[in-house]
Design an enzyme around this catalytic site. Structure first.
Site, PDB file in Angstrom:
ATOM      1  N   CYS A 170      41.194  36.511  51.441  1.00 26.74           N
ATOM      2  CA  CYS A 170      40.238  36.712  50.347  1.00 26.74           C
ATOM      3  C   CYS A 170      38.782  36.481  50.772  1.00 26.74           C
ATOM      4  O   CYS A 170      37.878  37.173  50.305  1.00 26.74           O
ATOM      5  CB  CYS A 170      40.593  35.845  49.149  1.00 26.74           C
ATOM      6  SG  CYS A 170      40.696  34.072  49.480  1.00 26.74           S
ATOM      7  N   ASP A 367      37.081  40.434  42.118  1.00 24.47           N
ATOM      8  CA  ASP A 367      38.177  39.621  42.611  1.00 24.47           C
ATOM      9  C   ASP A 367      38.967  40.355  43.697  1.00 24.47           C
ATOM     10  O   ASP A 367      39.507  41.431  43.445  1.00 24.47           O
ATOM     11  CB  ASP A 367      39.102  39.288  41.440  1.00 24.47           C
ATOM     12  CG  ASP A 367      40.131  38.234  41.780  1.00 24.47           C
ATOM     13  OD1 ASP A 367      40.213  37.842  42.956  1.00 24.47           O
ATOM     14  OD2 ASP A 367      40.850  37.795  40.863  1.00 24.47           O
ATOM     15  N   HIS A 369      41.776  39.396  44.929  1.00 23.22           N
ATOM     16  CA  HIS A 369      43.178  38.982  44.906  1.00 23.22           C
ATOM     17  C   HIS A 369      44.100  39.984  44.219  1.00 23.22           C
ATOM     18  O   HIS A 369      45.078  39.608  43.570  1.00 23.22           O
ATOM     19  CB  HIS A 369      43.301  37.614  44.226  1.00 23.22           C
ATOM     20  CG  HIS A 369      42.573  36.523  44.922  1.00 23.22           C
ATOM     21  ND1 HIS A 369      41.252  36.206  44.628  1.00 23.22           N
ATOM     22  CD2 HIS A 369      42.951  35.685  45.919  1.00 23.22           C
ATOM     23  CE1 HIS A 369      40.860  35.212  45.409  1.00 23.22           C
ATOM     24  NE2 HIS A 369      41.870  34.876  46.202  1.00 23.22           N
TER      25      HIS A 369
END
Length: 486
Positions: A170, A367, A369
């Site tokens: 990430c 994001d 993820h």
């Protein structure tokens, strides 16, 4: 669901009043709760997973549940849970349950600062005197930023067997987004928006190609891991912002040397300057942008033919112990008002995101993820499917929930832009109450030890998980503790 720590706003709200949309979502959840359940526990978990599944249904490629009528419902439930875990989305679902802050919507009265641009939101589009300042315009801007996430199914990384970066990549993905934004600004300007029709812009496709998941792509996860070995980067291991910044500095320098030797390796079209404290951070203190160093690097970058060059600043910081020191939050918020803003590499502990804006006490972010299948964007294919590189979901978390280890990015196009940046940075430092995020100086100051008593003012992190950031140095003879931030 009103106790979730983050809220999302999707582009499906473009033509609707936000409050009306929230009401519809609430109604949908209440209808779900009215279904017959065998127990209160089953009802709770059914409502929880149904709500979170809806997020992934907007991007079918990132999440799918096998649908086979011949299989039992219990098998289907097991398959769904396994898919969530394997897709790397369980961390965010856990964050939503375990977080302490409550979910709120974006305010229709407070301004949003998004990568240097201010949006005074008005959900009544027809009554907005400035259409370019509307909620619709904000979402168009947000969804035009390049979104880079976990990928699966790419070629193995080096000698490892890793063909995906779920649960460890990430920070790399967040940094790729920040660098991609710098390239968008450099080549296409701040007013660029993602084209609605094909064929796409050549430059846009070439930028996406740079971040492809292959060793043949200049800024791929494969090449970043190779460049960052000296800083502890390895497939399967998480890393901090400082190591990530130094990795980008290393890869930029390596490509420049290759270009000078006639290898024609595509390189960053700008100087990359990782900003640290006195003596490259060896004596601690707030990072210092040295104008003399900037000038020299620009001169060298242009092979002594021009006096200036575009420049990308990366400023790694540690702004607290286990939590961010509250005194720095207003300063971080202010950096998003800089026209040169590239946002922040940061997020929750152990879960990096790309923070692109702020509203009140909320940080808005992209994001990484989400797990998506690797795609091959050919740099000469203007008809490529680029949908997986853009996101219309605006997520946010409270600014006081941000991990104290982070890095800020800025891009200065020319000397005038740099001078404007220096002026803004100096004003911000003057208002910091003696604890600036970073400072600007004509020359690097002489090294000066930082006393242990000053640690709270500097926001030093004595228990930081990133060994590159901090080190407690004890001197028994002088009984003074020196602090090394970088």
């Amino acid at each position: 669901m009103k106790d979730l720590p983050e809220a999302v706003v999707d582009s499906k709200f473009l033509k609707q009043n936000l409050d009306e949309s929230v009401d519809k979502e609430t109604t949908s959840n209440s209808e779900h709760k009215n279904l017959p359940d065998t127990s209160a526990k089953v009802s709770l978990f059914s409502s929880f997973f149904t709500s979170n599944f809806s997020l992934f249904e907007r991007n079918p490629s990132s999440f799918s549940v096998e649908n086979n009528s011949s299989k039992s419902s219990s098998y289907g439930w097991t398959t769904a849970v396994k898919n969530i875990i394997s897709s790397g989305s369980m961390r965010r679902l856990q964050d939503r349950v375990l977080g302490s802050s409550s979910a709120v919507t974006l305010s229709s009265t407070s301004e949003i600062w998004f990568l240097g641009k201010c949006y005074n939101l008005s959900f009544e589009e027809s009554h907005n005197p400035d259409p370019g300042n509307s909620f619709t315009s904000f979402l168009e801007d947000f969804s035009s930023r390049i979104w880079i996430t976990y990928r699966k199914g790419f070629e193995p990384i080096g000698d490892s067997k890793f063909t995906c970066d779920v649960n460890w990549g990430c920070m790399i993905r967040s940094s790729q987004m920040l660098i991609a934004q710098a390239l968008i600004l450099h080549y296409m300007g701040g007013s660029w928006r993602k084209p609605s029709q094909k064929p796409y812009d050549v430059q846009y496709i070439e930028i996406l190609h740079l971040f492809g998941d292959s060793s043949l792509c200049t800024f791929s996860i494969h090449n970043l891991l190779k460049a960052g070995k000296a800083f502890g980067l390895a497939a399967g291991s998480w890393l901090g912002p400082y190591a990530m910044c130094r990795t980008w500095e290393t890869i930029a320098h390596a490509h420049r040397e290759q270009d000078e030797h006639g290898e024609h390796k595509q390189r960053l079209p700008m100087v990359l300057y990782v900003v640290s404290g006195d003596k490259d951070g060896e004596q601690g203190g707030a990072p210092v942008i040295c104008i003399e160093v900037v000038s020299r690097r620009c001169h060298d970058f242009n092979k002594e033919q021009l006096d200036w060059a575009p420049i990308l600043f990366l400023v790694p910081l540690v702004l607290g112990l286990e939590k961010i020191n509250p005194r720095y939050i207003p300063l971080l918020r202010k950096t998003f008002t800089f026209p040169q803003s590239l946002g922040i590499l940061g997020g929750k502990p152990g879960a990096s995101t790309y923070i692109v804006g702020v509203q009140d006490e909320k940080a808005l972010y992209l994001d990484p993820h989400e797990v998506q299948t690797a795609v091959d964007i050919k740099k000469d294919d203007l008809e490529s499917d680029c949908t997986s590189y853009h996101c219309s979901t605006v997520r946010h978390l409270s600014l006081d929930m941000i991990d104290p280890s982070l890095a800020i990015g800025f891009y200065c196009r020319d000397k005038g832009d740099f001078e404007d940046f220096c002026s803004r940075a100096t004003q911000l430092a003057d208002k910091s109450g003696g604890a600036p995020l970073f400072t600007v100086a004509q020359n690097l100051p002489h090294s000066k030890p930082i006393l242990h008593n000053d640690c709270s003012a500097l926001g030093a992190d004595i228990n930081s998980s990133d060994d590159f950031y901090s080190e407690n140095l004890i001197n028994d003879q002088t009984q003074e503790d020196e602090w090394q931030i970088l």
